[in-house]
Scaffold this motif. Structure first.
Motif, mmCIF file in Angstrom:
data_model
loop_
_atom_site.group_PDB
_atom_site.id
_atom_site.type_symbol
_atom_site.label_atom_id
_atom_site.label_comp_id
_atom_site.label_asym_id
_atom_site.label_seq_id
_atom_site.Cartn_x
_atom_site.Cartn_y
_atom_site.Cartn_z
ATOM 1 N N LEU A 67 14.344 -0.042 2.357
ATOM 2 C CA LEU A 67 14.000 -0.712 3.755
ATOM 3 C C LEU A 67 12.418 -1.287 3.374
ATOM 4 O O LEU A 67 12.154 -2.530 3.649
ATOM 5 C CB LEU A 67 14.117 0.046 4.783
ATOM 6 C CG LEU A 67 15.599 0.320 5.302
ATOM 7 C CD1 LEU A 67 15.630 1.240 6.416
ATOM 8 C CD2 LEU A 67 16.377 -1.089 5.369
ATOM 9 N N LEU A 68 11.703 -0.280 3.166
ATOM 10 C CA LEU A 68 10.059 -0.596 3.371
ATOM 11 C C LEU A 68 9.726 -1.383 1.944
ATOM 12 O O LEU A 68 8.558 -2.230 2.106
ATOM 13 C CB LEU A 68 9.208 0.666 3.198
ATOM 14 C CG LEU A 68 9.353 1.545 4.556
ATOM 15 C CD1 LEU A 68 8.586 2.864 4.264
ATOM 16 C CD2 LEU A 68 8.917 0.784 5.609
ATOM 17 N N ASN A 69 10.846 -1.633 1.101
ATOM 18 C CA ASN A 69 10.339 -2.645 -0.077
ATOM 19 C C ASN A 69 10.578 -3.814 0.134
ATOM 20 O O ASN A 69 10.325 -4.769 -0.639
ATOM 21 C CB ASN A 69 11.191 -2.136 -1.237
ATOM 22 C CG ASN A 69 10.627 -2.716 -2.701
ATOM 23 O OD1 ASN A 69 9.429 -2.534 -3.000
ATOM 24 N ND2 ASN A 69 11.688 -3.171 -3.483
ATOM 25 N N GLY A 99 3.212 -1.189 5.770
ATOM 26 C CA GLY A 99 2.065 -0.046 5.309
ATOM 27 C C GLY A 99 1.744 1.004 6.174
ATOM 28 O O GLY A 99 1.583 1.970 5.708
ATOM 29 N N ILE A 100 2.033 0.620 7.539
ATOM 30 C CA ILE A 100 1.636 1.719 8.636
ATOM 31 C C ILE A 100 2.955 2.574 8.473
ATOM 32 O O ILE A 100 2.608 3.934 8.496
ATOM 33 C CB ILE A 100 1.721 1.168 9.924
ATOM 34 C CG1 ILE A 100 0.336 0.078 10.055
ATOM 35 C CG2 ILE A 100 1.729 2.190 10.814
ATOM 36 C CD1 ILE A 100 0.433 -0.692 11.477
ATOM 37 N N PHE A 145 4.260 9.477 4.781
ATOM 38 C CA PHE A 145 3.446 10.073 3.716
ATOM 39 C C PHE A 145 2.401 11.386 4.063
ATOM 40 O O PHE A 145 2.213 12.308 3.606
ATOM 41 C CB PHE A 145 2.668 9.523 2.973
ATOM 42 C CG PHE A 145 1.921 9.911 1.686
ATOM 43 C CD1 PHE A 145 2.711 10.489 0.579
ATOM 44 C CD2 PHE A 145 0.570 10.334 1.711
ATOM 45 C CE1 PHE A 145 2.304 10.908 -0.571
ATOM 46 C CE2 PHE A 145 0.018 10.930 0.328
ATOM 47 C CZ PHE A 145 0.893 11.235 -0.438
ATOM 48 N N ILE A 146 2.036 11.223 5.731
ATOM 49 C CA ILE A 146 1.149 12.290 6.187
ATOM 50 C C ILE A 146 1.949 13.840 6.080
ATOM 51 O O ILE A 146 0.990 14.569 5.717
ATOM 52 C CB ILE A 146 0.815 11.834 7.575
ATOM 53 C CG1 ILE A 146 -0.022 10.519 7.613
ATOM 54 C CG2 ILE A 146 0.449 12.868 8.228
ATOM 55 C CD1 ILE A 146 -0.341 10.080 9.068
ATOM 56 N N PRO A 147 3.070 13.995 6.057
ATOM 57 C CA PRO A 147 3.510 15.203 6.131
ATOM 58 C C PRO A 147 3.377 15.713 4.775
ATOM 59 O O PRO A 147 3.222 17.224 4.892
ATOM 60 C CB PRO A 147 4.988 15.072 6.598
ATOM 61 C CG PRO A 147 5.204 14.032 7.391
ATOM 62 C CD PRO A 147 4.199 12.925 6.838
ATOM 63 N N PHE A 189 9.837 6.665 -4.939
ATOM 64 C CA PHE A 189 10.737 5.761 -4.938
ATOM 65 C C PHE A 189 10.526 4.292 -5.055
ATOM 66 O O PHE A 189 10.881 3.334 -5.295
ATOM 67 C CB PHE A 189 11.784 6.160 -3.906
ATOM 68 C CG PHE A 189 12.570 7.312 -4.350
ATOM 69 C CD1 PHE A 189 13.262 7.463 -5.454
ATOM 70 C CD2 PHE A 189 13.072 8.087 -3.272
ATOM 71 C CE1 PHE A 189 14.069 8.428 -5.730
ATOM 72 C CE2 PHE A 189 14.000 9.284 -3.422
ATOM 73 C CZ PHE A 189 14.393 9.462 -4.860
ATOM 74 N N LEU A 190 9.332 4.128 -4.074
ATOM 75 C CA LEU A 190 8.884 2.584 -3.889
ATOM 76 C C LEU A 190 8.208 2.248 -5.291
ATOM 77 O O LEU A 190 8.303 1.105 -5.616
ATOM 78 C CB LEU A 190 7.484 2.944 -2.855
ATOM 79 C CG LEU A 190 8.053 2.831 -1.347
ATOM 80 C CD1 LEU A 190 7.031 3.043 -0.386
ATOM 81 C CD2 LEU A 190 8.769 1.459 -1.017
ATOM 82 N N ALA A 191 7.506 3.082 -6.038
ATOM 83 C CA ALA A 191 6.953 2.756 -7.421
ATOM 84 C C ALA A 191 8.219 2.385 -8.200
ATOM 85 O O ALA A 191 7.990 1.445 -9.132
ATOM 86 C CB ALA A 191 6.421 3.928 -7.918
#
Length: 303
Positions: free
Chosen positions: A109-111, A118-119, A125-127, A190-192
């Protein structure tokens, strides 16, 4: 005299440069510091751990005695050990599968051209950078008898659940924390992997009339095969070495229902001072994780 010393030193450096021109010698010279540290802090402890697994006694009472395979036989005959193995398998399966499926879906979804992508990536990623100890304390507060989760359930008319003192519900709390902790790292991986897939494949699939599910099944999954295998293995290893969650939230209880293999090793070694038995259990864990690493290397070699 000075010219003679100059010529001697120059000759020495010339010979050294000639030696370093050989790839095998140069590789050995540059790898020696790293290999030395690896041997001191990794290989030697593993060898010593294997030795301890064939010994009995402790360092604080009667000393160490050679007992052969007695510790491994004790493992095989111990009901507690097999319960811990079952707990570890339950915890591993319950953590690894959602920790791969959820971030994979989020990454797809974010790709795409999602507003504020970005937000969202930062939030997810914070956790992964939060201390497990701090996260464990937070989850223990949330799931305690009078915690926020039970307060939320009560507001909707549901009965309170004894999350941390019930042998059925305690393990899901540990699993939820581990999934929450792992999602961010896997999402980035996974994004990479998604960005490494050529976009022209999706364009060609759209021209052929393929829908989103068909593109995901026939382009995304095959294109991310190596990434999925890497993520599955690293997530499994992360899950197998879980300790802080159990130590902070449940201490292995209730009724030994959340006692995982690493915590079991810790308890036998540093609470009961049975180092030989704990070392044998640690060798079992080492054998399993080594098998996973071998599987990873073999898969990469085939690719």
């Amino acid at each position: 005299m000075n010219s003679h010393k100059y010529k001697s030193s120059r000759s020495f450096f010339n010979r050294l440069a000639m030696l370093l021109d050989r790839e095998d010698i140069a590789a050995g010279v540059f790898l020696f510091p790293a290999l030395s540290l690896l041997g001191i802090f990794l290989i030697f402890p593993i060898i010593y751990l294997g030795y301890l697994s064939f010994t009995g006694g402790s360092f604080t009472r009667s000393g160490v005695q050679w007992v052969g395979i007695n510790n491994y036989l004790r493992l095989l005959l111990s009901p507690d050990f097999w319960q811990v193995i079952g707990n570890t398998l339950y915890f591993t399966i319950g953590t690894v599968i959602p920790s791969i499926v959820i971030p994979l879906g989020l990454a797809v979804l974010l790709n795409q051209n999602v507003p504020f992508a970005g937000i969202f990536r930062t939030i997810y990623f914070i956790p992964s950078i939060v201390s497990l100890v701090a996260a464990g304390l937070g989850f223990r507060w949330l799931f305690q008898a009078d915690g926020a989760i039970n307060a939320l359930l009560s507001s909707f008319g549901f009965d309170k659940i004894a999350w941390l003192s019930d042998s059925i519900w305690a393990m899901p709390v540990i699993i939820i924390l581990s999934i929450w902790k792992q999602i961010g790292f896997n999402l980035v991986v996974f994004l990479a992997g998604l960005q490494a897939i050529p976009s022209n494949r999706y364009e060609a699939a759209e021209l052929d009339g393929a829908n989103s599910w068909q593109q995901f099944r026939h382009i995304t999954l095959p294109g991310m095969q190596s990434t999925l295998i890497l993520t599955a293995i690293t997530t499994t290893i992360f899950t197998l070495k879980s300790f802080e969650q159990v130590y902070i939230i449940t201490g292995g209880g209730p009724l030994n229902s959340t006692n995982l293999l690493v915590y079991y090793i810790y308890d036998r070694a540093f609470a009961q001072f049975d180092f030989g038995y704990a070392a044998a259990a640690a060798m079992v864990l080492l054998a399993f994780t080594s098998g996973l690493v071998y599987l990873q290397l073999r898969t990469w070699t085939q690719d």
